[in-house]
Design a protein around this motif. Structure first.
Motif, PDB file in Angstrom:
ATOM      1  N   GLY A  27       0.848  -1.184   0.000  1.00 44.02           N
ATOM      2  CA  GLY A  27       0.000   0.000   0.000  1.00 44.02           C
ATOM      3  C   GLY A  27       0.883   1.234   0.000  1.00 44.02           C
ATOM      4  O   GLY A  27       2.023   1.187   0.471  1.00 44.02           O
ATOM      5  N   GLN A  28       0.389   2.329  -0.544  1.00 44.94           N
ATOM      6  CA  GLN A  28       1.165   3.562  -0.585  1.00 44.94           C
ATOM      7  C   GLN A  28       0.240   4.748  -0.347  1.00 44.94           C
ATOM      8  O   GLN A  28      -0.792   4.883  -1.016  1.00 44.94           O
ATOM      9  N   LEU A  29       0.612   5.596   0.604  1.00 42.89           N
ATOM     10  CA  LEU A  29      -0.130   6.813   0.886  1.00 42.89           C
ATOM     11  C   LEU A  29       0.544   7.976   0.176  1.00 42.89           C
ATOM     12  O   LEU A  29       1.757   8.174   0.325  1.00 42.89           O
ATOM     13  N   ILE A  30      -0.211   8.727  -0.597  1.00 48.61           N
ATOM     14  CA  ILE A  30       0.329   9.868  -1.348  1.00 48.61           C
ATOM     15  C   ILE A  30      -0.275  11.146  -0.765  1.00 48.61           C
ATOM     16  O   ILE A  30      -1.506  11.309  -0.752  1.00 48.61           O
ATOM     17  N   GLU A  31       0.584  12.040  -0.296  1.00 45.88           N
ATOM     18  CA  GLU A  31       0.118  13.287   0.306  1.00 45.88           C
ATOM     19  C   GLU A  31       0.591  14.535  -0.435  1.00 45.88           C
ATOM     20  O   GLU A  31       0.068  15.627  -0.202  1.00 45.88           O
ATOM     21  N   ASP A  32       1.579  14.408  -1.319  1.00 42.81           N
ATOM     22  CA  ASP A  32       2.047  15.550  -2.090  1.00 42.81           C
ATOM     23  C   ASP A  32       0.928  16.030  -3.016  1.00 42.81           C
ATOM     24  O   ASP A  32       0.396  15.239  -3.810  1.00 42.81           O
ATOM     25  N   PRO A  33       0.536  17.308  -2.937  1.00 49.32           N
ATOM     26  CA  PRO A  33      -0.614  17.809  -3.717  1.00 49.32           C
ATOM     27  C   PRO A  33      -0.514  17.542  -5.212  1.00 49.32           C
ATOM     28  O   PRO A  33      -1.517  17.186  -5.841  1.00 49.32           O
ATOM     29  N   ALA A  34       0.669  17.705  -5.800  1.00 48.66           N
ATOM     30  CA  ALA A  34       0.821  17.484  -7.229  1.00 48.66           C
ATOM     31  C   ALA A  34       0.584  16.014  -7.587  1.00 48.66           C
ATOM     32  O   ALA A  34      -0.078  15.689  -8.586  1.00 48.66           O
ATOM     33  N   GLU A  35       1.114  15.102  -6.754  1.00 47.53           N
ATOM     34  CA  GLU A  35       0.915  13.676  -7.000  1.00 47.53           C
ATOM     35  C   GLU A  35      -0.543  13.284  -6.787  1.00 47.53           C
ATOM     36  O   GLU A  35      -1.111  12.493  -7.540  1.00 47.53           O
ATOM     37  N   VAL A  36      -1.146  13.845  -5.749  1.00 52.76           N
ATOM     38  CA  VAL A  36      -2.553  13.541  -5.472  1.00 52.76           C
ATOM     39  C   VAL A  36      -3.418  13.970  -6.651  1.00 52.76           C
ATOM     40  O   VAL A  36      -4.367  13.277  -7.041  1.00 52.76           O
ATOM     41  N   ARG A  37      -3.089  15.121  -7.245  1.00 50.68           N
ATOM     42  CA  ARG A  37      -3.869  15.602  -8.380  1.00 50.68           C
ATOM     43  C   ARG A  37      -3.838  14.607  -9.532  1.00 50.68           C
ATOM     44  O   ARG A  37      -4.853  14.391 -10.210  1.00 50.68           O
ATOM     45  N   ARG A  38      -2.710  13.976  -9.774  1.00 50.75           N
ATOM     46  CA  ARG A  38      -2.599  12.972 -10.838  1.00 50.75           C
ATOM     47  C   ARG A  38      -3.562  11.810 -10.579  1.00 50.75           C
ATOM     48  O   ARG A  38      -4.241  11.330 -11.498  1.00 50.75           O
ATOM     49  N   TYR A  39      -3.618  11.376  -9.330  1.00 44.09           N
ATOM     50  CA  TYR A  39      -4.504  10.267  -8.991  1.00 44.09           C
ATOM     51  C   TYR A  39      -5.972  10.696  -9.029  1.00 44.09           C
ATOM     52  O   TYR A  39      -6.860   9.886  -9.352  1.00 44.09           O
ATOM     53  N   THR A  40      -6.240  11.946  -8.722  1.00 44.14           N
ATOM     54  CA  THR A  40      -7.607  12.446  -8.805  1.00 44.14           C
ATOM     55  C   THR A  40      -8.100  12.427 -10.250  1.00 44.14           C
ATOM     56  O   THR A  40      -9.248  12.051 -10.529  1.00 44.14           O
ATOM     57  N   VAL A  41      -7.224  12.832 -11.176  1.00 47.04           N
ATOM     58  CA  VAL A  41      -7.570  12.797 -12.601  1.00 47.04           C
ATOM     59  C   VAL A  41      -7.809  11.350 -13.045  1.00 47.04           C
ATOM     60  O   VAL A  41      -8.754  11.059 -13.793  1.00 47.04           O
ATOM     61  N   THR A  42      -6.969  10.436 -12.580  1.00 48.68           N
ATOM     62  CA  THR A  42      -7.150   9.019 -12.908  1.00 48.68           C
ATOM     63  C   THR A  42      -8.509   8.533 -12.435  1.00 48.68           C
ATOM     64  O   THR A  42      -9.224   7.829 -13.170  1.00 48.68           O
ATOM     65  N   TYR A  43      -8.870   8.911 -11.216  1.00 49.34           N
ATOM     66  CA  TYR A  43     -10.158   8.467 -10.682  1.00 49.34           C
ATOM     67  C   TYR A  43     -11.318   9.060 -11.484  1.00 49.34           C
ATOM     68  O   TYR A  43     -12.304   8.372 -11.773  1.00 49.34           O
ATOM     69  N   ASP A  44     -11.204  10.325 -11.836  1.00 46.78           N
ATOM     70  CA  ASP A  44     -12.259  10.964 -12.624  1.00 46.78           C
ATOM     71  C   ASP A  44     -12.456  10.256 -13.960  1.00 46.78           C
ATOM     72  O   ASP A  44     -13.588  10.103 -14.447  1.00 46.78           O
ATOM     73  N   ARG A  45     -11.369   9.794 -14.576  1.00 47.42           N
ATOM     74  CA  ARG A  45     -11.477   9.057 -15.835  1.00 47.42           C
ATOM     75  C   ARG A  45     -12.172   7.713 -15.621  1.00 47.42           C
ATOM     76  O   ARG A  45     -13.001   7.289 -16.438  1.00 47.42           O
TER      77      ARG A  45
END
Length: 315
Positions: A232-250
């Motif tokens: 498991g990996q926790l991502i807290e850096d805002p720029a990295e989180v944004r990438r995962y948010t875009v992935t989820y939106d897709r």
């Protein structure tokens, strides 16, 4: 601060301090409390000093009952239990308990917050780190406890995208899957939970490696969490989180709309209901072997097989 142990240093220390205070108030020695909870007195000493192994859920229940703690120790136990988790796992759980919105993509199994007890038992029983039935029950109790947040007044908005594989894999067998999908249909009818299904025919996507969760915290910030079978990996850096948010939106955009998703879940559930009486693969193999043996026996006893419709030549 009893015996030099600071209750603020860990949940285990807080648990031990509560046990000591309740035991003293009850006028019991450590040996007497150990005898009543069916453990040796040194085990009580370890708990009060926050040393040695963490208390099990079974022991927490026994201590609660003997000391009349009104479920105080049982309610503390999940927090003590989590201290054995890796730092990133504990941090994710802590964020989850505060999140106002949870957006999750589940690649393999139904998310823990929406699992039935029997489905969760089947999922947790296959962990590589599982040491026995007692640990299984502890993990199951911790998972069921976390689900209570969905029925609280501070429940988060939950949006779940299920890969179609989640519906097709019969975790726990047909009956368990039928009940699990029935629960999904029920909770999806609520106002704070949305369920979508990402069908197989959508092909490849950015999150094929595992599951993904994006949490929105009370201050509006977001964290992401990715998980595979053994990591498991926790991502807290805002720029990295944004990438995962875009992935989820897709993923959410490519998934079936909620109503169509519920139809697919309902269809899968009905399939498990029809398949409940279908023999398992091992049972079918056993029956086939028995029939083959019986057929072979009849052939040996009867000699040459007779072709239907043919007659033996007259002498």
């Amino acid at each position: 601060m009893a015996n030099g142990i600071d209750p603020s240093t860990s949940m285990a220390a807080l648990f031990g301090a509560r046990v000591r205070r309740l035991r003293t108030a009850a006028g019991l020695t450590q040996a007497e409390l150990g005898a009543r909870t069916h453990v040796v007195s040194t085990r009580i000493t370890q708990i009060e000093r926050a040393s040695g192994a963490k208390p099990t859920l079974e022991l927490a229940r026994a201590l609660d009952a003997v000391l009349g703690a009104d479920n105080l120790l049982v309610e503390l136990w999940p927090y003590v239990y989590r201290e054995a988790f890796p730092d990133w796992s504990r941090a994710f759980i802590a964020h989850s308990e505060r999140a106002v919105a949870m957006h999750e993509y589940a690649a393999h199994v139904v998310p823990g917050l929406l699992q039935t007890r029997e489905y969760a038992r089947a999922v947790l029983s296959v962990g590589l780190t599982l040491s026995g039935d007692e640990q299984l029950e502890e993990r199951l109790a911790a998972r069921m406890t976390r689900q209570e947040r969905l029925s609280s007044t501070a429940r988060p908005e939950l949006w779940v995208v299920l890969d179609e594989a989640v519906l097709r894999r019969p975790v726990g067998g047909h009956d368990v899957m039928h009940a699990q999908l029935e629960l999904l249909l029920s909770v999806a009818a609520g106002h704070n939970i949305t369920v979508q299904v990402l069908p197989f025919d959508q092909g490849e996507h950015d999150a094929m490696g595992g599951s993904l969760t994006v949490l929105t915290l009370p201050d509006g910030s977001e964290v992401a969490y990715t998980e595979g079978a053994h990591y498991g990996q926790l991502i807290e850096d805002p720029a990295e989180v944004r990438r995962y948010t875009v992935t989820y939106d897709r993923l959410r955009a490519n998934a079936l709309p909620p109503l169509m998703s519920l139809d697919m879940i309902r269809s899968a559930m009905e399939g498990y209901n029809r398949g409940a009486n279908v023999p398992s693969r091992s049972e079918r193999r056993r029956v086939a072997q028995e029939q083959l043996q019986q057929s072979g026996g009849r052939q040996l006893r009867g000699g040459r097989r007779r072709i239907p419709g043919s007659r033996r030549p007259r002498p």
